[in-house]
Design a protein around this motif. Sequence first.
Motif, mmCIF file in Angstrom:
data_model
loop_
_atom_site.group_PDB
_atom_site.id
_atom_site.type_symbol
_atom_site.label_atom_id
_atom_site.label_comp_id
_atom_site.label_asym_id
_atom_site.label_seq_id
_atom_site.Cartn_x
_atom_site.Cartn_y
_atom_site.Cartn_z
ATOM 1 N N PRO B 121 4.388 -2.124 -0.623
ATOM 2 C CA PRO B 121 3.684 -0.834 -0.736
ATOM 3 C C PRO B 121 2.590 -0.839 -1.802
ATOM 4 C CG PRO B 121 6.036 -0.577 -1.263
ATOM 5 C CD PRO B 121 5.829 -1.996 -0.836
ATOM 6 N N ILE B 122 2.775 -1.624 -2.861
ATOM 7 C CA ILE B 122 1.747 -1.668 -3.910
ATOM 8 C C ILE B 122 0.477 -2.308 -3.355
ATOM 9 C CG2 ILE B 122 1.173 -2.644 -6.172
ATOM 10 C CD1 ILE B 122 4.165 -2.360 -6.910
ATOM 11 N N ALA B 123 0.639 -3.378 -2.595
ATOM 12 C CA ALA B 123 -0.524 -4.019 -1.963
ATOM 13 C C ALA B 123 -1.204 -3.059 -0.994
ATOM 14 C CB ALA B 123 -0.077 -5.282 -1.225
ATOM 15 N N THR B 124 -0.399 -2.293 -0.279
ATOM 16 C CA THR B 124 -0.948 -1.312 0.664
ATOM 17 C C THR B 124 -1.791 -0.291 -0.086
ATOM 18 O OG1 THR B 124 0.963 -1.648 2.091
ATOM 19 C CG2 THR B 124 -0.271 0.390 2.421
ATOM 20 N N GLY B 136 -15.392 -3.528 -0.709
ATOM 21 C CA GLY B 136 -15.463 -4.778 0.056
ATOM 22 C C GLY B 136 -14.363 -5.751 -0.320
ATOM 23 N N ALA B 137 -13.509 -5.357 -1.246
ATOM 24 C CA ALA B 137 -12.434 -6.250 -1.672
ATOM 25 C C ALA B 137 -11.262 -6.179 -0.690
ATOM 26 C CB ALA B 137 -11.961 -5.875 -3.075
ATOM 27 N N VAL B 138 -10.454 -7.225 -0.746
ATOM 28 C CA VAL B 138 -9.244 -7.260 0.077
ATOM 29 C C VAL B 138 -8.034 -7.511 -0.822
ATOM 30 C CG1 VAL B 138 -10.447 -8.152 2.108
ATOM 31 C CG2 VAL B 138 -9.374 -9.751 0.515
ATOM 32 N N VAL B 139 -6.867 -7.316 -0.229
ATOM 33 C CA VAL B 139 -5.614 -7.518 -0.959
ATOM 34 C C VAL B 139 -4.759 -8.510 -0.176
ATOM 35 C CG1 VAL B 139 -3.578 -6.386 -1.937
ATOM 36 C CG2 VAL B 139 -5.734 -5.112 -1.719
ATOM 37 N N VAL B 140 -4.128 -9.420 -0.901
ATOM 38 C CA VAL B 140 -3.135 -10.298 -0.277
ATOM 39 C C VAL B 140 -1.779 -9.968 -0.882
ATOM 40 C CG1 VAL B 140 -2.267 -12.660 -0.099
ATOM 41 C CG2 VAL B 140 -4.692 -12.188 0.306
ATOM 42 N N CYS B 141 -0.826 -9.722 -0.007
ATOM 43 C CA CYS B 141 0.542 -9.436 -0.437
ATOM 44 C C CYS B 141 1.401 -10.648 -0.123
ATOM 45 C CB CYS B 141 1.056 -8.213 0.338
ATOM 46 S SG CYS B 141 2.794 -7.872 0.040
ATOM 47 N N PHE B 142 1.856 -11.329 -1.171
ATOM 48 C CA PHE B 142 2.792 -12.444 -0.974
ATOM 49 C C PHE B 142 4.216 -11.892 -0.969
ATOM 50 C CE2 PHE B 142 -0.851 -14.670 -2.946
ATOM 51 C CZ PHE B 142 -1.026 -15.709 -2.046
ATOM 52 N N LYS B 164 -5.747 1.054 8.897
ATOM 53 C CA LYS B 164 -6.632 -0.135 8.987
ATOM 54 C C LYS B 164 -7.045 -0.620 7.614
ATOM 55 C CE LYS B 164 -8.593 -0.339 13.523
ATOM 56 N NZ LYS B 164 -9.399 -1.182 14.248
ATOM 57 N N LEU B 165 -6.083 -0.870 6.790
ATOM 58 C CA LEU B 165 -6.380 -1.242 5.406
ATOM 59 C C LEU B 165 -6.672 -2.735 5.280
ATOM 60 C CD1 LEU B 165 -3.700 0.937 3.566
ATOM 61 C CD2 LEU B 165 -6.104 1.472 4.023
ATOM 62 N N PRO B 166 -7.531 -3.097 4.329
ATOM 63 C CA PRO B 166 -7.894 -4.503 4.140
ATOM 64 C C PRO B 166 -6.829 -5.263 3.359
ATOM 65 C CG PRO B 166 -9.117 -3.151 2.579
ATOM 66 C CD PRO B 166 -8.301 -2.196 3.431
ATOM 67 N N VAL B 167 -5.741 -5.567 4.016
ATOM 68 C CA VAL B 167 -4.634 -6.270 3.353
ATOM 69 C C VAL B 167 -4.073 -7.335 4.292
ATOM 70 C CG1 VAL B 167 -3.093 -4.350 4.003
ATOM 71 C CG2 VAL B 167 -2.332 -6.006 2.284
ATOM 72 N N VAL B 168 -3.770 -8.483 3.725
ATOM 73 C CA VAL B 168 -3.155 -9.561 4.496
ATOM 74 C C VAL B 168 -1.762 -9.796 3.924
ATOM 75 C CG1 VAL B 168 -3.300 -11.983 5.177
ATOM 76 C CG2 VAL B 168 -5.400 -10.610 4.976
ATOM 77 N N PHE B 169 -0.768 -9.718 4.789
ATOM 78 C CA PHE B 169 0.620 -9.911 4.369
ATOM 79 C C PHE B 169 0.987 -11.374 4.602
ATOM 80 C CE2 PHE B 169 0.194 -5.397 5.226
ATOM 81 C CZ PHE B 169 0.862 -4.828 4.148
ATOM 82 N N VAL B 170 1.188 -12.099 3.514
ATOM 83 C CA VAL B 170 1.470 -13.527 3.609
ATOM 84 C C VAL B 170 2.954 -13.763 3.312
ATOM 85 C CG1 VAL B 170 0.993 -15.817 2.679
ATOM 86 C CG2 VAL B 170 -0.884 -14.170 2.979
ATOM 87 N N ASP B 228 -11.260 -4.550 10.015
ATOM 88 C CA ASP B 228 -10.423 -4.597 11.210
ATOM 89 C C ASP B 228 -8.933 -4.515 10.926
ATOM 90 O OD1 ASP B 228 -12.673 -4.731 12.836
ATOM 91 O OD2 ASP B 228 -12.820 -6.903 12.596
ATOM 92 N N GLY B 229 -8.581 -4.340 9.664
ATOM 93 C CA GLY B 229 -7.192 -4.031 9.344
ATOM 94 C C GLY B 229 -6.348 -5.229 8.969
#
Lengths: 323, 320
Positions: B121-124, B136-142, B164-170, B228-229
């Motif tokens: 949720p913090i990354a979200t 223009g920044a993105v977030v990566v959630c490990f 459609k948030l700029p986050v990648v869940f890794v 694109d989410g």
Amino acid sequence: MKKMTYAEAERDGIRLEMLRDPNVYLAGEDVGIFGGCFGQTTGLFQEFGPQRVVDTPISETAIVGHAVGAAAAGLRPVVEIMFIDFMGVCMDEVLNQAAKMRYMFGGKAALPMVIRTPCGAGVGAAAQHSQSLEALFTHIPGIKVVMPSTPADAKGLMAGAIRDNNPVIYIEHKVLLGVQGDVPEGEYIVPLGKADIKRVGSDATIVAWSGMVPKALAAADILAKEGISAEVVDPRTLNPLDKDTLMNSVAKTGRLVIVHEATKTGGFAGEIAAIVADEGFDLLNAPIKRITAPDCPVPFSPILEKAFLPSEEKIVRAVKELF
Amino acid sequence: MEITKEKLLDFYNTMVTIRSFEEKAVELFAAGFLPGFVHLYLGEEAVATGVCANLTDKDFITSTHRGHGHMIAKGGKIDLMMAELFGKATGYCKGKGGSMHIADVGLGILGANGIVGAGQPIATGAAFACKYKQTGAVVVCFFGDGASNRGTFHESLNMASIFKLPVVFVCENNMYGISNNQKDHMNIGDISDRAAAYGIPGVTVDGNDVIAVHEAASEAIKRARNGDGPSIIECKTWRHRGHFEGDPSVYKDPREQESWLKKDPILNLEKRLGELKFASASDLDQIKAAAREKIDSAVEFAKKSPEPSPDDLLTDIYAS
């Protein structure tokens, strides 16, 4: 001054902060077109649009958790948890994330965020929609706890909470939301940690907050007719607590009754009693009394609910016992 | 995607730096220098390295209890990390956080986290802020395989996908949530399959192949930056050590351990560098020696650093 309900005043506080600071936004369940369960956010969606008044899914964990991340990344979220009873769903985000991030990071993060949430019984909402859980949150270092009792305080404390650079739990009493009062127009800020003497008196101090303030004032009216002058102190914020105003009042009256709607054991009245016993034992002419709900879930039946709630009669009786 | 020599050597340098840091932590913990617990990233170096190579300082990450590798790959300062492991006043958190709470908000590192699944949720929310402020920044959630069973996973993925948030869940799937194998805790083999529930892309890659991780992350991050989410990348990997230092890993089959050690991400990359003739064995030795030297000087810094003063106990609770 303008006549406003508590809900309108709170909304006015949010609205003015949203106009002032583009980083302030509102998010929660049904805060948009629906306007909140008690109309607290009516009209804000129309004024600010879906970017700044954000309807979320039924996801309390993500509502509070996302606020932690958004605040860490530079926004000032105001999120709603529809009833304080639902805070159990997102407790990790309050207890382990919002409250501790600054400390754990050695002071290198700030989380300016407000969690608004209605508390209180009196509307027949039963055990899962009626609690007063402020003591759970006063037990967590790192967050602040605000509980306004009047429309003016609802507005001023909202502005104070939004401008604060820490996580603040702003607890609004659902029975008070429709109560009208005089509210300063335009910018109005009540600083956190400043109590208000709601009625000046000389014989006994009644400390009460949120929904118990009107009852304490009604009790003071009854007592006045019987020749007892009661002072009503409303701390307005439980953390930080304005100990000076509290101690000064007890120094003046020598008698203390603490009233809260929350259940008794582990309630915040115990904390106030302990502070006064520790730091002001010599000021007291009588034992400290607590008037609270009993240690019982909030019942549904109006008869049982009335029996559960502290009343002005009980407050009057407690004060009289001190003489 | 073109794999340049420079890029691969950069990956190698990051991976051996993480490895040297963690190997040193093993040694220091055994010698009693480190209070508390340490959860080590040994064996998983390719994931943080391949993903973070796509990020800039304005991008954010959220990390986990096993966070040293993420910190290093995102540009965290090794001497401040080491000092924090020692609990010293010069550490990232002034000794108030320790291994599980190292953060550098200025570098976009929103912290390791002691609660499994709490980063989601913090990354979200950080991604919400990036979109809101149009940075223009993105977030990566490990997060790990175990964390994908938390309610936070569902609430966060759902919220991130509808907004459609700029986050990648890794997902770093090292197959074990402490002692429990994945097969005992979920009814699917690939955690990326869960992406379908949110209408977002999900891919599974070899988490011990830094090039594969880098490529998948590059695509997902590009997608997030373009508005694109979110998406999920599952990296299958293996932790060489126990859940924490001191865990004898009795729940792991030694044969399985042996087979994964042969698939070690650093060995994989060394092989690749050799095939491409990008580096000789002695070039690699030099890089490794330089990494060890950096770690040794961080240890020196940490050892020489002062302890926190008890007077600092009550500072940093509230912001003014």
